[in-house]
Design an enzyme around this catalytic site. Structure first.
Site, short mmCIF file in Angstrom:
data_model
loop_
_atom_site.label_atom_id
_atom_site.label_comp_id
_atom_site.label_asym_id
_atom_site.label_seq_id
_atom_site.Cartn_x
_atom_site.Cartn_y
_atom_site.Cartn_z
N HIS A 167 7.71 -45.53 -33.47
CA HIS A 167 6.75 -44.68 -32.73
C HIS A 167 6.37 -43.44 -33.54
O HIS A 167 6.05 -42.40 -32.96
CB HIS A 167 7.32 -44.22 -31.38
CG HIS A 167 7.94 -45.31 -30.57
ND1 HIS A 167 7.27 -46.01 -29.59
CD2 HIS A 167 9.19 -45.84 -30.61
CE1 HIS A 167 8.07 -46.91 -29.05
NE2 HIS A 167 9.25 -46.84 -29.65
N SER A 288 -12.68 -33.44 -54.03
CA SER A 288 -13.73 -33.02 -53.11
C SER A 288 -14.80 -32.28 -53.88
O SER A 288 -14.50 -31.54 -54.82
CB SER A 288 -13.12 -32.11 -52.05
OG SER A 288 -14.12 -31.28 -51.48
N LYS A 294 -8.50 -30.32 -53.45
CA LYS A 294 -8.28 -31.61 -52.80
C LYS A 294 -7.99 -32.76 -53.76
O LYS A 294 -8.57 -32.86 -54.84
CB LYS A 294 -9.51 -32.02 -51.98
CG LYS A 294 -9.73 -31.23 -50.70
CD LYS A 294 -8.60 -31.33 -49.69
CE LYS A 294 -8.55 -32.64 -48.93
NZ LYS A 294 -9.76 -32.92 -48.15
N GLU A 301 -7.61 -45.45 -48.40
CA GLU A 301 -8.57 -45.37 -47.27
C GLU A 301 -9.62 -46.48 -47.36
O GLU A 301 -9.99 -47.08 -46.35
CB GLU A 301 -9.27 -44.02 -47.28
CG GLU A 301 -8.35 -42.87 -46.91
CD GLU A 301 -9.05 -41.53 -47.11
OE1 GLU A 301 -9.26 -40.84 -46.12
OE2 GLU A 301 -9.39 -41.20 -48.26
#
Ligand code: ARG
Length: 478
Positions: A167, A288, A294, A301
């Site tokens: 969980h 970025s 970043k 992804e």
């Protein structure tokens, strides 16, 4: 749109038509733009068919030699002479039409003989099965490379514990290697699914005709074995309508994609500043345009994102097949594009995942710090009481109370003095806390398949054996 295409006298089916098809419809029904990918299989099938026709006296030995030579020439030209290929392909309806046009160009009327006793319905089913068999072998190879990177990472990080979660909440300590091997188990199952897709594809439809079979006494078994199939399809009507092998392959790909997506999700989370379990490799990350600091986990992804296409391809074909009457229907032409695309995507996704996984560095300190949270030893504490003869439910309750007391005092429960513990349960002894440790917790899980170092070492060598034993048929790159 009713404009008429110019009459093409080399259509495979023009005889009973007075007028040419509408131009827009004609473009709509053609499949050469994508089924040209089946050309190598079509040519292999054509060679076997030419010999089979000789076997039943429909082609002479000389005609077969001429046909085979022409097929070789087509193969050569189509890989080396783009202008020839595009020129001839410009008005080819599909890959079957393309080859007949090329044969006629090369051999004159002899080129029209090869299609004797056969239908595009059985041809396309045969070509597509051969494609799926090679495609699956290519993906099995890519999966074995991925398994190998799991193996290397599991070996390298054997001493690193982590906080195992359920969980997404800290649960019990496990070894990082054990966690990585959980993923390799999933991908090993994908190998099995690919094998079963190959088993479905491994039946030769040739001799089924358009739907009824072959009337020239073609030796179906000889053609099948010439093409490397281990069996022939059992029913000619089924053979021209069956696309279960394509569904099985897409299901195997969807399984791989789902497993890759789960792996990606883990790594995206682990790369976040909150976790900082992994250091993203520069080679598989991007920055970025706005925020100079970043480093984003784009490889993972995008793998996660592309999974939708693969699942979509499976659902798309299921939807196309649903409601089709038995036998060949033109709808079946819709089976190829999405499968080709799904195959290509999975090959790419696996290659990127393998590279990203093998270049990822794990932050052993962060992982160990999280694993060292004493709360993760609560189950061990209950087990300690079980060893003292206390029924588990009662032990669970006692440890729960200890944890609540520690929470109230705002200290780790392992720092509670013995007197405080005895107040909760008088049978507590001094060894209660001292006997509990991260290493002891890990070491106690020594069942096969557990996270104890010795079990994980066995799992590593099992995975190594599995990789060594993989016998992947090396086919052409589909
Ligand atoms: N392009 C067709 C397909 O992919 C080949 C078979 C066509 N058969 C036919 N009767 N029109 O399914």
């Amino acid at each position: 749109m009713t404009s008429q295409a110019q009459r093409k006298d080399d259509r495979l089916w023009g005889g009973r038509f007075d007028r040419e098809p509408d131009q827009q419809f004609d473009a709509f029904q053609r499949s050469f733009a994508f089924d040209r990918r089946l050309l190598p299989y079509e040519l292999t099938v054509d060679r076997a068919w030419a010999k089979a026709l000789q076997g039943v006296g429909l082609l002479t030995a000389v005609e077969v030699q001429q046909t085979l030579a022409a097929l070789d020439k087509i193969e050569k030209f189509s890989t080396t002479d783009a202008a020839w290929f595009e020129g001839l392909g410009a008005d080819a309806e599909d890959v079957h039409h393309f080859v007949e046009k090329a044969l006629v160009k090369e051999l004159g009327a002899l080129g029209w003989k090869l299609h004797t006793g056969r239908s595009r319905n059985e041809l396309v089913a045969t070509d597509f099965r051969l494609f799926v068999i090679d495609a699956a072998a290519q993906i099995q190879q890519a999966l074995s490379a991925l398994l190998n990177s799991f193996l290397l990472q599991a070996k390298t990080n054997l001493s690193v514990p982590m906080a195992g979660m359920t969980h997404m909440q800290h649960a019990q300590p496990i070894l990082l290697s054990h966690f990585l091997l959980a993923h390799s188990e999933a991908f090993s199952r994908d190998l099995t699914r690919l094998e079963s897709a190959v088993a479905s594809a491994d039946a030769c439809p040739l001799g089924s005709g358009a739907l009824a079979g072959n009337s020239f006494g073609i030796d179906r078994n000889a053609i099948a074995s010439e093409l490397g199939f281990s069996r022939i399809t059992a029913n000619s009507v089924d053979a021209v309508s069956d696309r279960d092998f394509a569904l099985d392959y897409l299901f195997a790909l969807a399984g791989i994609a789902t497993h890759l997506s789960r792996l990606s999700e883990d790594f995206v989370i682990f790369a976040s500043q909150e976790f900082a379990y992994v250091v993203l490799p520069d080679e598989y990350s991007t920055g970025s345009s706005l925020m100079p600091q970043k480093k984003n986990p784009d490889a993972w992804e995008l793998i996660r994102g592309k999974t939708g296409r693969i699942t979509g391809a499976l659902l798309g074909l299921l939807t196309t097949l649903k409601g089709l009457p038995t036998s060949y229907q033109r709808d079946l032409q819709e089976d190829k594009e999405a499968l080709f695309a799904a195959h290509d995507q999975i090959a790419h996704m696996l290659a990127v995942a393998t590279g990203a996984l093998s270049t990822t560095k794990f932050n052993a300190e962060r992982l160990r710090a999280a694993a060292s949270n004493p709360a993760l030893l609560a189950t061990e504490a209950a087990d300690y009481l079980v060893h003292k003869g206390i029924p588990f439910r009662q032990a669970h309750d006692i440890v729960g109370k200890v944890l609540r007391e520690a929470e109230k005092q705002n200290v780790p429960w392992t720092s509670l003095p013995l007197e405080a513990l005895k107040k909760i349960f008088p049978a507590f002894e001094a060894d209660f806390v001292t006997s509990l440790s991260l290493d002891a917790a890990l070491g106690s899980k020594k069942v096969p398949g557990g996270t104890a170092p010795e079990s994980v070492r066995t799992a590593i060598s099992d995975l190594q054996d599995r990789i060594n034993k993989l016998r992947i048929k090396r086919g052409a790159t589909p």
